[in-house]
Design a protein around this motif. Structure first.
Motif, PDB file in Angstrom:
ATOM      1  N   ASN A 122      -5.410  -4.824  80.896  1.00 27.58           N
ATOM      2  CA  ASN A 122      -6.370  -3.725  80.793  1.00 27.58           C
ATOM      3  C   ASN A 122      -6.710  -3.458  79.332  1.00 27.58           C
ATOM      4  OD1 ASN A 122      -4.333  -1.961  79.706  1.00 27.58           O
ATOM      5  ND2 ASN A 122      -3.766  -1.269  81.765  1.00 27.58           N
ATOM      6  N   GLY A 124      -7.229   6.103  82.541  1.00 23.91           N
ATOM      7  CA  GLY A 124      -6.856   5.761  81.170  1.00 23.91           C
ATOM      8  C   GLY A 124      -7.847   6.252  80.136  1.00 23.91           C
ATOM      9  N   THR A 125      -7.619   5.842  78.903  1.00 23.32           N
ATOM     10  CA  THR A 125      -8.433   6.255  77.764  1.00 23.32           C
ATOM     11  C   THR A 125      -9.306   5.097  77.318  1.00 23.32           C
ATOM     12  OG1 THR A 125      -6.647   7.712  77.082  1.00 23.32           O
ATOM     13  CG2 THR A 125      -8.332   7.231  75.437  1.00 23.32           C
ATOM     14  N   GLU A 151      -2.120   2.386  83.753  1.00 22.23           N
ATOM     15  CA  GLU A 151      -3.322   3.019  84.294  1.00 22.23           C
ATOM     16  C   GLU A 151      -3.179   3.151  85.804  1.00 22.23           C
ATOM     17  OE1 GLU A 151      -6.775   0.922  82.796  1.00 22.23           O
ATOM     18  OE2 GLU A 151      -6.684   2.116  80.969  1.00 22.23           O
ATOM     19  N   GLN A 179      -9.063   3.567  73.576  1.00 19.04           N
ATOM     20  CA  GLN A 179      -7.907   2.713  73.306  1.00 19.04           C
ATOM     21  C   GLN A 179      -8.214   1.268  73.709  1.00 19.04           C
ATOM     22  OE1 GLN A 179      -4.444   3.965  75.457  1.00 19.04           O
ATOM     23  NE2 GLN A 179      -3.046   2.915  74.072  1.00 19.04           N
ATOM     24  N   CYS A 180      -8.804   1.075  74.872  1.00 21.83           N
ATOM     25  CA  CYS A 180      -9.152  -0.261  75.349  1.00 21.83           C
ATOM     26  C   CYS A 180     -10.298  -0.850  74.527  1.00 21.83           C
ATOM     27  CB  CYS A 180      -9.543  -0.189  76.819  1.00 21.83           C
ATOM     28  SG  CYS A 180     -10.020  -1.775  77.520  1.00 21.83           S
ATOM     29  N   THR A 191      -5.218  -1.921  76.887  1.00 24.26           N
ATOM     30  CA  THR A 191      -4.808  -0.710  76.179  1.00 24.26           C
ATOM     31  C   THR A 191      -3.667  -0.938  75.192  1.00 24.26           C
ATOM     32  OG1 THR A 191      -3.360  -0.082  78.003  1.00 24.26           O
ATOM     33  CG2 THR A 191      -5.591   0.843  78.013  1.00 24.26           C
ATOM     34  N   HIS A 192      -2.888  -1.985  75.375  1.00 28.49           N
ATOM     35  CA  HIS A 192      -1.790  -2.299  74.450  1.00 28.49           C
ATOM     36  C   HIS A 192      -2.023  -3.611  73.695  1.00 28.49           C
ATOM     37  CE1 HIS A 192       0.149   0.698  77.018  1.00 28.49           C
ATOM     38  NE2 HIS A 192       0.974   0.893  76.003  1.00 28.49           N
TER      39      HIS A 192
END
Length: 181
Positions: A95, A132-133, A21, A136-137, A97-98
């Protein structure tokens, strides 16, 4: 001990400077790039630092970055930290996201707490702040919230997030703490 008489037993280790991000408060305009991989500590070097820190009385380790979930050997690093004699708690700042595909392996490796940066609940505001999206988070947060001892949501208060009235505390189960930093 610090100058206020508090015991220092908490170590933060950045395992990468890379991030997926581009948060307004973290990546300034004109940022030129990241360190080369050969300048990053190896997993063995990180674990050596943890062992020395544990011998000095450190009991808690927080893995940070950049975005630590981008590091391919993160599960092995967490496992090594968690199995270090003297270390009682391993945490992660992310963050998020993953997080979804890595949550179960990280928990199995010994990860106990997670701090997630979530700066807005409005997808457009989130995108403006982080690049970022949001979905997703948020999806990762929702699916992993019950799996850890404690999850903290970190929100950097900014005009963009305040105008959208997107304070995350309205949606939180009891094991989730929201902190505005």
């Amino acid at each position: 001990m610090d100058t206020c008489g508090r015991a220092i037993d908490y170590l933060r280790i950045s395992v990468t400077d890379r991030c997926n991000e581009r948060c307004l408060y973290c990546m300034p305009e004109g940022y030129k790039g990241w360190e080369r991989h050969e300048h990053h500590l190896t997993a063995d070097e990180i674990l050596r630092v943890v062992r020395v820190a544990a011998d000095l009385g450190f009991r808690k380790v927080r893995v940070t970055g950049g975005e630590p979930l981008l590091r391919a050997d993160l599960v092995e690093i967490v496992s090594g930290i968690a199995s270090t004699p003297g270390i009682g708690c391993v945490g992660l700042s992310t963050n998020g996201t993953h997080l979804e595909p890595l949550a179960a392996p990280l928990k199995a490796a010994g990860l106990r707490t997670v701090n997630i940066s979530l700066d807005a609940l409005d997808a457009m505001v989130y995108r403006r702040i982080t690049g970022g999206t949001f979905n997703q988070c948020w999806r990762a947060f929702g699916r992993t919230a019950a799996g850890f001892e404690c999850i903290k949501l970190n929100c950097v208060l900014m005009r963009a997030s305040m105008k959208a009235r997107s304070g995350p505390s309205y949606y939180l189960p009891p094991n989730i703490n929201c902190r505005c930093v």
